[in-house]
Design a protein around this motif. Structure first.
Motif, PDB file in Angstrom:
ATOM      1  N   LEU A 115      12.816   7.883  -0.421  1.00 43.77           N
ATOM      2  CA  LEU A 115      12.770   7.985   1.052  1.00 43.77           C
ATOM      3  C   LEU A 115      11.437   7.426   1.574  1.00 43.77           C
ATOM      4  CD1 LEU A 115      13.901   9.259   3.738  1.00 43.77           C
ATOM      5  CD2 LEU A 115      12.541  11.265   3.143  1.00 43.77           C
ATOM      6  N   LEU A 116      10.346   7.823   0.890  1.00 45.75           N
ATOM      7  CA  LEU A 116       9.004   7.355   1.265  1.00 45.75           C
ATOM      8  C   LEU A 116       8.329   6.825   0.012  1.00 45.75           C
ATOM      9  CD1 LEU A 116       6.560   7.373   3.355  1.00 45.75           C
ATOM     10  CD2 LEU A 116       5.924   9.530   2.291  1.00 45.75           C
ATOM     11  N   ASP A 117       7.826   5.605   0.088  1.00 52.71           N
ATOM     12  CA  ASP A 117       7.172   5.007  -1.069  1.00 52.71           C
ATOM     13  C   ASP A 117       5.857   4.369  -0.605  1.00 52.71           C
ATOM     14  OD1 ASP A 117       6.573   3.946  -3.491  1.00 52.71           O
ATOM     15  OD2 ASP A 117       8.152   2.418  -3.501  1.00 52.71           O
ATOM     16  N   ILE A 118       4.764   5.046  -0.923  1.00 46.83           N
ATOM     17  CA  ILE A 118       3.444   4.554  -0.492  1.00 46.83           C
ATOM     18  C   ILE A 118       2.850   3.746  -1.633  1.00 46.83           C
ATOM     19  CG2 ILE A 118       1.153   5.230   0.323  1.00 46.83           C
ATOM     20  CD1 ILE A 118       2.348   7.854   1.227  1.00 46.83           C
ATOM     21  N   GLN A 119       2.462   2.507  -1.347  1.00 46.38           N
ATOM     22  CA  GLN A 119       1.942   1.645  -2.410  1.00 46.38           C
ATOM     23  C   GLN A 119       0.533   1.178  -2.057  1.00 46.38           C
ATOM     24  OE1 GLN A 119       4.808  -1.531  -2.882  1.00 46.38           O
ATOM     25  NE2 GLN A 119       6.459  -0.121  -3.416  1.00 46.38           N
ATOM     26  N   ASN A 120      -0.428   1.638  -2.865  1.00 45.16           N
ATOM     27  CA  ASN A 120      -1.807   1.157  -2.775  1.00 45.16           C
ATOM     28  C   ASN A 120      -2.392   1.228  -1.359  1.00 45.16           C
ATOM     29  OD1 ASN A 120      -4.021   0.220  -4.112  1.00 45.16           O
ATOM     30  ND2 ASN A 120      -3.495  -1.937  -3.877  1.00 45.16           N
ATOM     31  N   LEU A 121      -2.180   2.344  -0.693  1.00 43.88           N
ATOM     32  CA  LEU A 121      -2.647   2.510   0.696  1.00 43.88           C
ATOM     33  C   LEU A 121      -4.171   2.577   0.763  1.00 43.88           C
ATOM     34  CD1 LEU A 121      -1.855   3.139   3.702  1.00 43.88           C
ATOM     35  CD2 LEU A 121      -1.993   5.556   3.071  1.00 43.88           C
TER      36      LEU A 121
ATOM     37  N   THR B 182      -6.032  11.922   6.408  1.00 47.29           N
ATOM     38  CA  THR B 182      -6.002  10.490   6.744  1.00 47.29           C
ATOM     39  C   THR B 182      -4.724   9.837   6.208  1.00 47.29           C
ATOM     40  OG1 THR B 182      -8.402  10.395   6.784  1.00 47.29           O
ATOM     41  CG2 THR B 182      -7.275   8.299   6.518  1.00 47.29           C
ATOM     42  N   VAL B 183      -4.262  10.284   5.044  1.00 45.11           N
ATOM     43  CA  VAL B 183      -2.982   9.755   4.527  1.00 45.11           C
ATOM     44  C   VAL B 183      -1.874  10.099   5.523  1.00 45.11           C
ATOM     45  CG1 VAL B 183      -1.225  10.014   2.718  1.00 45.11           C
ATOM     46  CG2 VAL B 183      -3.623   9.816   2.081  1.00 45.11           C
ATOM     47  N   ALA B 184      -1.855  11.356   6.006  1.00 47.91           N
ATOM     48  CA  ALA B 184      -0.807  11.780   6.940  1.00 47.91           C
ATOM     49  C   ALA B 184      -0.873  10.979   8.247  1.00 47.91           C
ATOM     50  CB  ALA B 184      -0.941  13.265   7.233  1.00 47.91           C
ATOM     51  N   LEU B 185      -2.088  10.821   8.775  1.00 44.56           N
ATOM     52  CA  LEU B 185      -2.231  10.092  10.035  1.00 44.56           C
ATOM     53  C   LEU B 185      -1.872   8.618   9.860  1.00 44.56           C
ATOM     54  CD1 LEU B 185      -5.546  11.692  11.408  1.00 44.56           C
ATOM     55  CD2 LEU B 185      -3.200  12.368  11.855  1.00 44.56           C
ATOM     56  N   SER B 186      -2.102   8.093   8.642  1.00 45.20           N
ATOM     57  CA  SER B 186      -1.715   6.704   8.360  1.00 45.20           C
ATOM     58  C   SER B 186      -0.188   6.579   8.344  1.00 45.20           C
ATOM     59  CB  SER B 186      -2.260   6.229   7.012  1.00 45.20           C
ATOM     60  OG  SER B 186      -3.645   6.382   6.951  1.00 45.20           O
ATOM     61  N   LEU B 187       0.469   7.609   7.770  1.00 45.13           N
ATOM     62  CA  LEU B 187       1.937   7.565   7.705  1.00 45.13           C
ATOM     63  C   LEU B 187       2.543   7.527   9.097  1.00 45.13           C
ATOM     64  CD1 LEU B 187       2.768  10.159   4.891  1.00 45.13           C
ATOM     65  CD2 LEU B 187       2.742   7.699   4.740  1.00 45.13           C
ATOM     66  N   LEU B 188       1.965   8.317  10.004  1.00 45.03           N
ATOM     67  CA  LEU B 188       2.494   8.352  11.373  1.00 45.03           C
ATOM     68  C   LEU B 188       1.884   7.271  12.260  1.00 45.03           C
ATOM     69  CD1 LEU B 188       2.536  12.174  11.554  1.00 45.03           C
ATOM     70  CD2 LEU B 188       4.465  10.836  12.325  1.00 45.03           C
ATOM     71  N   ARG B 189       0.904   6.558  11.699  1.00 44.14           N
ATOM     72  CA  ARG B 189       0.170   5.520  12.442  1.00 44.14           C
ATOM     73  C   ARG B 189      -0.468   6.098  13.719  1.00 44.14           C
ATOM     74  NH1 ARG B 189       2.772   0.460  12.221  1.00 44.14           N
ATOM     75  NH2 ARG B 189       1.110  -0.185  13.614  1.00 44.14           N
TER      76      ARG B 189
ATOM     77  N   GLY C 252      -2.151  -2.190   1.700  1.00 41.44           N
ATOM     78  CA  GLY C 252      -1.078  -1.377   1.128  1.00 41.44           C
ATOM     79  C   GLY C 252       0.189  -1.397   1.958  1.00 41.44           C
ATOM     80  N   LYS C 253       1.202  -0.727   1.413  1.00 42.58           N
ATOM     81  CA  LYS C 253       2.514  -0.697   2.061  1.00 42.58           C
ATOM     82  C   LYS C 253       3.004   0.744   2.144  1.00 42.58           C
ATOM     83  CE  LYS C 253       3.746  -5.246   0.535  1.00 42.58           C
ATOM     84  NZ  LYS C 253       4.188  -6.071  -0.513  1.00 42.58           N
ATOM     85  N   ILE C 254       3.742   1.026   3.213  1.00 45.64           N
ATOM     86  CA  ILE C 254       4.377   2.347   3.341  1.00 45.64           C
ATOM     87  C   ILE C 254       5.858   2.095   3.603  1.00 45.64           C
ATOM     88  CG2 ILE C 254       4.471   4.514   4.629  1.00 45.64           C
ATOM     89  CD1 ILE C 254       1.540   3.994   5.518  1.00 45.64           C
ATOM     90  N   PHE C 255       6.657   2.153   2.541  1.00 43.51           N
ATOM     91  CA  PHE C 255       8.095   1.975   2.738  1.00 43.51           C
ATOM     92  C   PHE C 255       8.709   3.313   3.115  1.00 43.51           C
ATOM     93  CE2 PHE C 255       7.162  -1.710   0.085  1.00 43.51           C
ATOM     94  CZ  PHE C 255       7.822  -2.691   0.814  1.00 43.51           C
TER      95      PHE C 255
ATOM     96  N   ARG D  26      11.888   0.358   4.933  1.00 44.87           N
ATOM     97  CA  ARG D  26      11.134  -0.691   5.631  1.00 44.87           C
ATOM     98  C   ARG D  26       9.656  -0.339   5.652  1.00 44.87           C
ATOM     99  NH1 ARG D  26      12.038  -0.685  12.192  1.00 44.87           N
ATOM    100  NH2 ARG D  26      12.061   1.562  12.418  1.00 44.87           N
ATOM    101  N   ASP D  27       8.843  -1.407   5.603  1.00 45.13           N
ATOM    102  CA  ASP D  27       7.399  -1.208   5.546  1.00 45.13           C
ATOM    103  C   ASP D  27       6.892  -0.893   6.949  1.00 45.13           C
ATOM    104  OD1 ASP D  27       4.733  -1.197   5.091  1.00 45.13           O
ATOM    105  OD2 ASP D  27       4.562  -3.284   4.422  1.00 45.13           O
ATOM    106  N   ILE D  28       6.567   0.380   7.197  1.00 48.21           N
ATOM    107  CA  ILE D  28       6.183   0.777   8.557  1.00 48.21           C
ATOM    108  C   ILE D  28       4.727   0.428   8.891  1.00 48.21           C
ATOM    109  CG2 ILE D  28       7.961   2.551   8.888  1.00 48.21           C
ATOM    110  CD1 ILE D  28       5.823   4.663   8.179  1.00 48.21           C
ATOM    111  N   VAL D  29       4.005  -0.157   7.928  1.00 45.26           N
ATOM    112  CA  VAL D  29       2.659  -0.645   8.254  1.00 45.26           C
ATOM    113  C   VAL D  29       2.790  -1.879   9.146  1.00 45.26           C
ATOM    114  CG1 VAL D  29       0.550  -1.681   7.282  1.00 45.26           C
ATOM    115  CG2 VAL D  29       1.611   0.266   6.143  1.00 45.26           C
ATOM    116  N   LYS D  30       3.905  -2.604   8.942  1.00 41.13           N
ATOM    117  CA  LYS D  30       4.053  -3.889   9.639  1.00 41.13           C
ATOM    118  C   LYS D  30       4.674  -3.763  11.030  1.00 41.13           C
ATOM    119  CE  LYS D  30       4.433  -6.824   5.617  1.00 41.13           C
ATOM    120  NZ  LYS D  30       5.435  -7.149   4.615  1.00 41.13           N
TER     121      LYS D  30
END
Ligand code: SF4
Length: 324
Positions: free
Chosen positions: A3-9, A48-55, A66-69, A73-77
């Protein structure tokens, strides 16, 4: 895919004195209906990880790599508009820190839940949103007639429940609970954890629980991720990690919690203090406090490697021992 896949954030805060490297190379994943505990000392980068997830990083904060799938979908983009319209609250929501004062004291509890619904689903009329707010309160064990109460008319436990109701307002698949035990007594904490577990099963909710209190994680989560100074140092199945912690920091962290079953003993603490992330230590960021530090630890950053099934560690010592 999870569901959530954080890569090298990697997330930094840009200050007048330079970038604070708050999150550096963090990777983990969360499956549907899974509860993951994110633990570590204050300032290790959990929030900071949590705030990054919610942007929703504060000013100066930026995801630099890094990427947050999430839902494939990569929600960083994606843009902030897309985050607001598609992701925040509808797919991923947040239970704010400090139940006692996280709600606005001058608005009725129901109106605050209605606001959360209408901000993210503007087509829903207030009357319909109020009906939903009542049902959400029922879901967390509060009578729906209490929608017209103000926060001061709720006990601490009820406020925490109302915050959960607010987080569930738009049926998210992932909820992030940030230090949910703060300022609650142990009985209310236990009730909160029980409720969260019930909701996880009932709604197939994925949960990320952020706390420095390992006992809360042990009660609720299947997976544990330990952070130190912005790095993920150990990650895996909660039973493996509690039974056989491998990273020296995790060992110290677990040891510093008193056991209610063991004989009375002096409290154990981790010597030293967390580093300044404006200038983090070279190599392994834990080396100035680690009793096993070797020369290589000061020079080379250890990689997170899988030592056993569902158990990964970033430590030169553990890596060397595993190779033998
Ligand atoms: Fe200690 Fe070295 Fe392992 Fe870091 S890499 S935890 S300093 S042994």
């Amino acid at each position: 895919m999870a569901l959530l896949d954080i890569q090298n954030l990697r997330t930094y805060y840009y200050t007048g004195r330079g970038p604070v490297k708050a999150v550096e190379g963090v990777s983990f994943h969360v499956e549907k209906g899974e509860a993951l505990g994110l633990a570590g000392e204050s300032g290790c980068g959990k929030t900071t990880v949590a705030l990054s997830l919610l942007r929703i990083l504060p000013s100066g904060g930026k995801i630099v790599g890094g990427k947050i799938f999430f839902h494939n979908r990569d929600i960083v983009k994606i843009s902030q508009n897309q985050m607001r319209e598609d992701v925040r609250w509808k797919q991923m929501s947040y239970i704010f820190q400090g139940a006692m004062n996280a709600m606005n004291p001058v608005y009725k509890v129901g109106d605050q839940i209605i606001e959360a619904i209408r901000t993210h689903e503007p087509k829903v009329y207030t009357k319909e949103a109020k009906k939903r707010a009542g049902k959400l309160l029922e879901l967390v064990g509060i009578d729906s007639s209490r929608v017209d109460n103000y926060p001061h008319e709720f006990s601490g436990g009820m406020k925490q429940r109302a915050l959960i109701a607010m987080a569930l307002a738009c049926n998210p698949s992932l909820v992030i609970a940030d230090e949910p035990g703060t300022a609650l007594d142990v009985i209310v904490q236990a009730q909160f954890l029980k409720l969260l577990n019930e909701l996880r099963h009932k709604l197939k909710l994925a949960i990320i629980m952020i706390t420095h209190d390992l006992s809360m994680i042990a009660e609720t989560c299947q997976t544990l991720a330990i952070m130190y100074a912005g790095n993920l140092v150990e990650y895996g199945d909660i039973v493996n990690l509690f039974k056989k912690p491998l990273h020296p920091y995790t060992q110290d962290l677990i040891e510093s919690f008193p056991s209610i079953k063991a004989a009375k003993q002096d409290m154990v603490s981790i010597p030293g203090s967390p580093p300044d992330l404006l200038q983090p230590p070279s190599g392994c960021r834990f080396h100035p406090r680690c009793k096993y530090a070797m020369d290589i630890c000061k020079k080379k950053t250890p990689r997170l490697i899988e030592i056993a099934k569902n158990h990964s560690v970033a430590c030169h010592l553990v890596e060397t021992q595993a190779r033998k």
